[in-house]
Design a protein around this motif. Structure first.
Motif, PDB file in Angstrom:
ATOM      1  N   HIS A  57      -2.927   8.697   0.851  1.00 50.10           N
ATOM      2  CA  HIS A  57      -1.769   8.693   1.751  1.00 50.10           C
ATOM      3  C   HIS A  57      -2.027   7.941   3.054  1.00 50.10           C
ATOM      4  CE1 HIS A  57      -4.133  11.822   3.707  1.00 50.10           C
ATOM      5  NE2 HIS A  57      -3.335  11.724   4.758  1.00 50.10           N
ATOM      6  N   ARG A  58      -3.265   7.536   3.294  1.00 50.40           N
ATOM      7  CA  ARG A  58      -3.620   6.920   4.576  1.00 50.40           C
ATOM      8  C   ARG A  58      -3.899   5.433   4.383  1.00 50.40           C
ATOM      9  NH1 ARG A  58      -8.141   6.094   7.845  1.00 50.40           N
ATOM     10  NH2 ARG A  58      -7.846   6.569  10.060  1.00 50.40           N
ATOM     11  N   ILE A  59      -3.265   4.606   5.214  1.00 49.57           N
ATOM     12  CA  ILE A  59      -3.387   3.152   5.102  1.00 49.57           C
ATOM     13  C   ILE A  59      -3.985   2.609   6.401  1.00 49.57           C
ATOM     14  CG2 ILE A  59      -2.144   0.989   4.704  1.00 49.57           C
ATOM     15  CD1 ILE A  59       0.112   2.811   3.485  1.00 49.57           C
ATOM     16  N   PRO A  60      -5.292   2.357   6.444  1.00 46.25           N
ATOM     17  CA  PRO A  60      -5.886   1.764   7.649  1.00 46.25           C
ATOM     18  C   PRO A  60      -5.368   0.337   7.849  1.00 46.25           C
ATOM     19  CG  PRO A  60      -7.565   2.757   6.230  1.00 46.25           C
ATOM     20  CD  PRO A  60      -6.303   2.674   5.427  1.00 46.25           C
ATOM     21  N   VAL A  61      -5.148  -0.037   9.095  1.00 45.25           N
ATOM     22  CA  VAL A  61      -4.680  -1.387   9.409  1.00 45.25           C
ATOM     23  C   VAL A  61      -5.472  -1.946  10.587  1.00 45.25           C
ATOM     24  CG1 VAL A  61      -2.343  -1.005   8.537  1.00 45.25           C
ATOM     25  CG2 VAL A  61      -2.846  -0.532  10.927  1.00 45.25           C
ATOM     26  N   ILE A 106       7.270   8.212   5.476  1.00 41.75           N
ATOM     27  CA  ILE A 106       6.245   7.914   6.475  1.00 41.75           C
ATOM     28  C   ILE A 106       6.015   9.138   7.351  1.00 41.75           C
ATOM     29  CG2 ILE A 106       5.654   6.476   8.464  1.00 41.75           C
ATOM     30  CD1 ILE A 106       7.359   4.262   7.231  1.00 41.75           C
ATOM     31  N   GLY A 107       4.749   9.533   7.458  1.00 39.39           N
ATOM     32  CA  GLY A 107       4.421  10.689   8.282  1.00 39.39           C
ATOM     33  C   GLY A 107       4.019  10.324   9.693  1.00 39.39           C
ATOM     34  N   GLU A 108       3.195   9.275   9.842  1.00 36.32           N
ATOM     35  CA  GLU A 108       2.688   8.910  11.162  1.00 36.32           C
ATOM     36  C   GLU A 108       2.332   7.433  11.185  1.00 36.32           C
ATOM     37  OE1 GLU A 108      -0.797  10.473  14.199  1.00 36.32           O
ATOM     38  OE2 GLU A 108      -1.328  10.161  12.097  1.00 36.32           O
ATOM     39  N   HIS A 117      -3.660   3.295  11.787  1.00 33.42           N
ATOM     40  CA  HIS A 117      -3.319   3.627  10.407  1.00 33.42           C
ATOM     41  C   HIS A 117      -1.852   4.031  10.292  1.00 33.42           C
ATOM     42  CE1 HIS A 117      -4.421   7.706  11.984  1.00 33.42           C
ATOM     43  NE2 HIS A 117      -3.327   8.032  11.322  1.00 33.42           N
ATOM     44  N   VAL A 118      -1.367   3.926   9.074  1.00 33.48           N
ATOM     45  CA  VAL A 118      -0.070   4.478   8.699  1.00 33.48           C
ATOM     46  C   VAL A 118      -0.349   5.593   7.703  1.00 33.48           C
ATOM     47  CG1 VAL A 118       2.166   4.048   7.608  1.00 33.48           C
ATOM     48  CG2 VAL A 118       1.101   2.266   9.022  1.00 33.48           C
ATOM     49  N   SER A 119       0.143   6.780   7.981  1.00 33.13           N
ATOM     50  CA  SER A 119      -0.048   7.914   7.074  1.00 33.13           C
ATOM     51  C   SER A 119       1.285   8.295   6.446  1.00 33.13           C
ATOM     52  CB  SER A 119      -0.631   9.121   7.819  1.00 33.13           C
ATOM     53  OG  SER A 119      -1.955   8.871   8.220  1.00 33.13           O
ATOM     54  N   ALA A 155       0.830  -1.205   0.000  1.00 32.31           N
ATOM     55  CA  ALA A 155       0.000   0.000   0.000  1.00 32.31           C
ATOM     56  C   ALA A 155       0.866   1.257   0.000  1.00 32.31           C
ATOM     57  CB  ALA A 155      -0.929  -0.010   1.211  1.00 32.31           C
ATOM     58  N   MET A 156       1.966   1.230   0.744  1.00 27.74           N
ATOM     59  CA  MET A 156       2.882   2.378   0.739  1.00 27.74           C
ATOM     60  C   MET A 156       3.388   2.662  -0.668  1.00 27.74           C
ATOM     61  SD  MET A 156       5.324   1.802   4.062  1.00 27.74           S
ATOM     62  CE  MET A 156       4.724   1.850   5.748  1.00 27.74           C
ATOM     63  N   ASN A 157       3.719   1.592  -1.385  1.00 30.73           N
ATOM     64  CA  ASN A 157       4.278   1.757  -2.726  1.00 30.73           C
ATOM     65  C   ASN A 157       3.261   2.292  -3.724  1.00 30.73           C
ATOM     66  OD1 ASN A 157       6.794   0.820  -1.905  1.00 30.73           O
ATOM     67  ND2 ASN A 157       6.299  -1.323  -2.355  1.00 30.73           N
TER      68      ASN A 157
END
Length: 228
Positions: free
Chosen positions: A105-109, A62-64, A91-93, A53-55
């Motif tokens: 830009h936001r990846i819920p986990v 990585i912001g947060e 999440h990873v933002s 997802a980051m890619n």
């Protein structure tokens, strides 16, 4: 045995460490929370789905990483040999690269955590699994943000066994931040010893045992700000 705990505690820790070379020691439940949080963050950032997802984002790093672990107490550990099962979301933002087309830009986990009890206040190496992770494509939807469900007075009332009206007396007390040198917040400490009425102080002592309340950063999740 020496009466001063500062003298005999290191001896006990050393003895246990000699018998269990891989054991890790934590001086408070908040230290346990911080230890688990670091492990969870590492597991999430190494997960294949999260990295995929980051890619997919046009990001600038990585912001947060926001993964509020469900609060638990060591006293709630099951009998030795059984597991405590926790699950939570976060999440990873990613930082947005403004010079490239925006693609999210936001990846819920969603994460699962298992702790196998080995004793009254000890557990085996934690196990983690990222249950779900994927890029949030809903950034273009016109959604109305949902207001957090409770006030600070309600949160303090729950933690201290008070009525909400009683806890209203506590909301102006500024908590003391316990943080590392690089700004990582471990906990917040409310001190009610000076700014509450004698009657309320007596009730807090009866319910809570002391006039201080230490909470993790997750305590404020879902707490509505006073000006909302």
């Amino acid at each position: 045995m020496p009466q001063d705990g500062a003298l005999w505690l290191p001896l006990i820790v050393s003895a246990i460490g000699h018998c269990l070379p891989g054991a890790k020691f934590h001086d408070s439940e908040f230290a346990v929370d911080e230890y688990l949080l670091r492990l969870v963050e590492d597991a999430v950032l190494r997960d294949d789905d999260v990295n995929s997802a980051m890619n997919q984002t046009d990001n600038d790093g990585i912001g947060e990483v926001y993964l509020p672990i469900e609060e638990f107490h060591l006293a709630e550990l099951p009998p030795p040999g059984e597991e405590l099962d926790l699950s939570f979301g976060g999440h990873v933002s990613m930082d947005i690269d403004t010079e490239r087309p925006y693609s999210g830009h936001r990846i819920p986990v969603q994460v699962a955590l298992w702790l196998e009890a080995k004793g009254r206040v000890c557990f085996a190496a934690p196990r983690f699994e990222v249950l779900e992770a994927g890029l949030d494509y809903g950034w273009g939807d016109d959604e109305v943000p949902q207001q957090p469900p409770r006030t600070l007075a309600e949160a303090l009332a729950d933690a201290l066994g008070l009525e909400v009206a009683e806890a209203e007396e506590l909301v102006d007390i500024e908590p003391i931040v316990n943080e590392s040198d690089d700004g990582l917040v471990y906990s917040y400490l409310f001190d009610f010893s000076e700014e509450v009425s004698p009657e309320l102080a007596q009730k807090i002592l009866a319910n809570h045992g002391e006039l201080r309340l230490e909470v993790s950063p997750a305590f404020f999740d879902g707490v509505r700000r006073a000006d909302d």
